[in-house]
Design a protein around this motif. Sequence first.
Motif, PDB file in Angstrom:
ATOM      1  N   ALA A  32       0.829  -1.211   0.000  1.00 58.90           N
ATOM      2  CA  ALA A  32       0.000   0.000   0.000  1.00 58.90           C
ATOM      3  C   ALA A  32       0.864   1.263   0.000  1.00 58.90           C
ATOM      4  CB  ALA A  32      -0.923  -0.008   1.217  1.00 58.90           C
ATOM      5  N   MET A  33       1.918   1.262   0.790  1.00 57.96           N
ATOM      6  CA  MET A  33       2.782   2.434   0.851  1.00 57.96           C
ATOM      7  C   MET A  33       3.561   2.625  -0.454  1.00 57.96           C
ATOM      8  SD  MET A  33       2.110   3.837   3.631  1.00 57.96           S
ATOM      9  CE  MET A  33       1.064   3.324   5.015  1.00 57.96           C
ATOM     10  N   ALA A  34       3.965   1.515  -1.048  1.00 58.12           N
ATOM     11  CA  ALA A  34       4.679   1.611  -2.322  1.00 58.12           C
ATOM     12  C   ALA A  34       3.784   2.237  -3.391  1.00 58.12           C
ATOM     13  CB  ALA A  34       5.158   0.227  -2.752  1.00 58.12           C
ATOM     14  N   ALA A  35       2.504   1.872  -3.395  1.00 57.36           N
ATOM     15  CA  ALA A  35       1.570   2.442  -4.366  1.00 57.36           C
ATOM     16  C   ALA A  35       1.408   3.948  -4.151  1.00 57.36           C
ATOM     17  CB  ALA A  35       0.219   1.740  -4.260  1.00 57.36           C
ATOM     18  N   LEU A  36       1.368   4.365  -2.888  1.00 54.48           N
ATOM     19  CA  LEU A  36       1.246   5.786  -2.607  1.00 54.48           C
ATOM     20  C   LEU A  36       2.494   6.550  -3.017  1.00 54.48           C
ATOM     21  CD1 LEU A  36      -0.468   5.857   0.915  1.00 54.48           C
ATOM     22  CD2 LEU A  36      -1.468   6.564  -1.256  1.00 54.48           C
ATOM     23  N   ARG A  37       3.663   5.971  -2.763  1.00 55.39           N
ATOM     24  CA  ARG A  37       4.906   6.689  -3.047  1.00 55.39           C
ATOM     25  C   ARG A  37       5.227   6.723  -4.534  1.00 55.39           C
ATOM     26  NH1 ARG A  37       9.002   7.052   1.873  1.00 55.39           N
ATOM     27  NH2 ARG A  37      10.240   8.000   0.215  1.00 55.39           N
ATOM     28  N   GLU A  38       4.583   5.856  -5.328  1.00 57.15           N
ATOM     29  CA  GLU A  38       4.794   5.922  -6.783  1.00 57.15           C
ATOM     30  C   GLU A  38       4.297   7.248  -7.349  1.00 57.15           C
ATOM     31  OE1 GLU A  38       2.940   2.595  -8.593  1.00 57.15           O
ATOM     32  OE2 GLU A  38       4.477   1.153  -7.977  1.00 57.15           O
ATOM     33  N   SER A  39       3.256   7.788  -6.725  1.00 60.17           N
ATOM     34  CA  SER A  39       2.713   9.061  -7.207  1.00 60.17           C
ATOM     35  C   SER A  39       3.244  10.254  -6.428  1.00 60.17           C
ATOM     36  CB  SER A  39       1.183   9.045  -7.094  1.00 60.17           C
ATOM     37  OG  SER A  39       0.783   8.844  -5.751  1.00 60.17           O
ATOM     38  N   ALA A  40       4.162   9.988  -5.499  1.00 60.04           N
ATOM     39  CA  ALA A  40       4.700  11.069  -4.671  1.00 60.04           C
ATOM     40  C   ALA A  40       5.791  11.825  -5.413  1.00 60.04           C
ATOM     41  CB  ALA A  40       5.252  10.502  -3.365  1.00 60.04           C
TER      42      ALA A  40
END
Length: 747
Positions: A157-165
């Motif tokens: 879940a965190m990896a998915a968020l940081r892809e758009s960060a």
Amino acid sequence: MTAGAAQTRIFGIRHHGPGSARSLRLALERFRPDAILIEGPADADPLVGYVAAADMSPPVALLAYQPDEPARAAFWPYAGFSPEWQALRYAAEHGVEVGFCDLPAAITLAVTDEPGDRTDPLGLLAAAGGYDDAERWWDAIVESSSDADIFDAVHEAMAALRESAVEAGDATGESEESERDPITIDTHTLRREAHMRQVMRKTLKDGAQRLAVVCGAWHTPALSGKLGPAVADTRLLKGLPKVKTTLTWVPWTHSRLASGSGYGAGITSPGWYQHLFTETEQPIVRWLTKVAGTLRQHDLPVSSAHIIESVRLADTLATLRGRPLPGLSEVTEATRAVLCDGDETMLALVSRELVVGEALGSVPDGTPTVPLEADLRAQIRTLRLKLEALERTVDLDLRTERDMAKSRLLHRLRLLGIAWGRRTASEVRGTGTFRETWKLQWQPELAVAVVEASRWGTTLRTAAEAKILDQVNQPDAAVQEVAAALDAALLADLSDAIDGLIVRLESVAALDHDVTHLLAALPDLLRTLRYGDVRSTDTAALARVTDGLLVRVCAGLPSAVTGLDADAAADLRTRLDAVHLALAARNDEWANESWLAALRALADRDDVNGGLVGRAVRLLCDAEIIDAAESAQRLSAALSVGRTAGDKAAWIDGFLGGRGLLLVHDRNLLGLINSWLCGLEEPDFVAILPLLRRTFGEFESGVRQSIAQAVRHGATTAARASAATDYDTERGVIALRAAIEILRGTA
């Protein structure tokens, strides 16, 4: 993930999450690491060994401060249900090497202008899952269960968020093209993650084969995978400022873990989380039983049937909402509806005492500390006191040696700015100068106050003496401040500072010619003279200074009372009251005679504010220097023609001054005042009404009712008439003899 033959596992956790803590313990048992790194200041590694001490009990916190500027400090708190604490405990129990990997406190304290993380990843995930509260989402998804595999899902879940960060420097352009602001990773976070990777590299290089890294879930994507070359991380960390720091463990509290206390990584329900972590069997039933017990302690009727129905309601709400177990929201709604009958006040009580809760941790005596704190700990242990997070009232009897020692300790702490105790009015009736009442409550931030105070000395006594002498030796120190310092020094038994304070008082008083300043200082000095009996303190040297000030006050009072307006006169009247009361307590014949002579001179003047003259007459009346007849004569003269209505009202206000019982017993005075009021013209009555209302408003309700009843029934006239009636002495003697015989039981 693998790095050569070594294996590294990243465990993304929620700070202070019981579900995360249990899941982490399961995952560590399965992974069996030979080295553990934890998100925390890297220069705190020498303190890890204290975790295994028998008397180390969470909640506790790592404290870092600058020795030369202790106010600059930072805390890293841990509760028993914090995953980081459980990782430390696992390492201690299994003999695993453990350390911290975040930026050192030396850098954290130096880089105070760096912004914190502005991104709330849990809030974004909660919104995506249909929750309006990140903590409720995490509670429902993670904290309600224990699963060693949950960390893979958290990482995904965190990896998915940081892809758009985007990084902080690139955020401006993106925000112009997007309907909403992008997820931003600030520079400080990037530096922290770079340092974590550097520590990971060093740990693997030192031979670790199974490395476990425990960090906030948001950082897991930055630490996972192949670490790669260290050049970029080195460049990012190069040139960061550092300051000299000292680190130690200090006790912490659950309330300071709460987000409402201002703690950045705080949680809203530390008491609830502690319950979830410790009560693994039937946690909901046990929680609602605990709630019922708390309500019963506050005299609320809660039965077993209430508990059963509240459990059923919480389970039903969880089922309707598709949740595996009731969370805090379901439990709270069941508590409100069933146990509290919809009463929000009772629900707030449950939230304060249980949901937030309160607990104070402890640290071993051998924990690194400043000498002043070591002295404080030793005295607390000797006097059998206890540091507690909840406020507790302590009554001290100064006639006993132990309570006297406790009083001195608390007074010394107050002088040093360590506000563990607060003086309060005693609830015990008939108390005198031999009794003190304190409210004691230990707050975690007092650990910093102890460090700050350590610059004054290595023991509480020497530190308090050094600080109080430094304060009074300031060029702008006033006589009242020095007198108050002397009073405080005697209360704290700072004998080595007494001589210096008396010398300073003499020099300051000699240069101060303002009688109001001397009047303000006298009450403290006069009260101090009483401590020779209660505290076995030699106050002979102080008597000379006090008597000298009293002589100067009596000599300067005639000029000090001349030409004062209403406000200045009211202020001076308050000071006269304080000095008069203090002199009465001292009970020195020479001092009383000198003071009463000065008041007599003031009472005979007609060119002074009426409030001061009236108060002088009243004080002389209380001292039996003026009898009731003379008091009535002076009142009649003050109300005579030739004085303004305002001056007359001020005289009455000064004479009565909140002591209306005099009018209840002396109907002659009441008649004079009543006649004057009835004879006022309307403009004069309207002008003085606010002052009269304040004067009579200070009387107790029973006194006001008695005065009103006497005026309404014409008691003042009857009193004057009865005063002119001759008494029959012979009949009175007969009545007295009969009464004596009845009382003796011989009738």
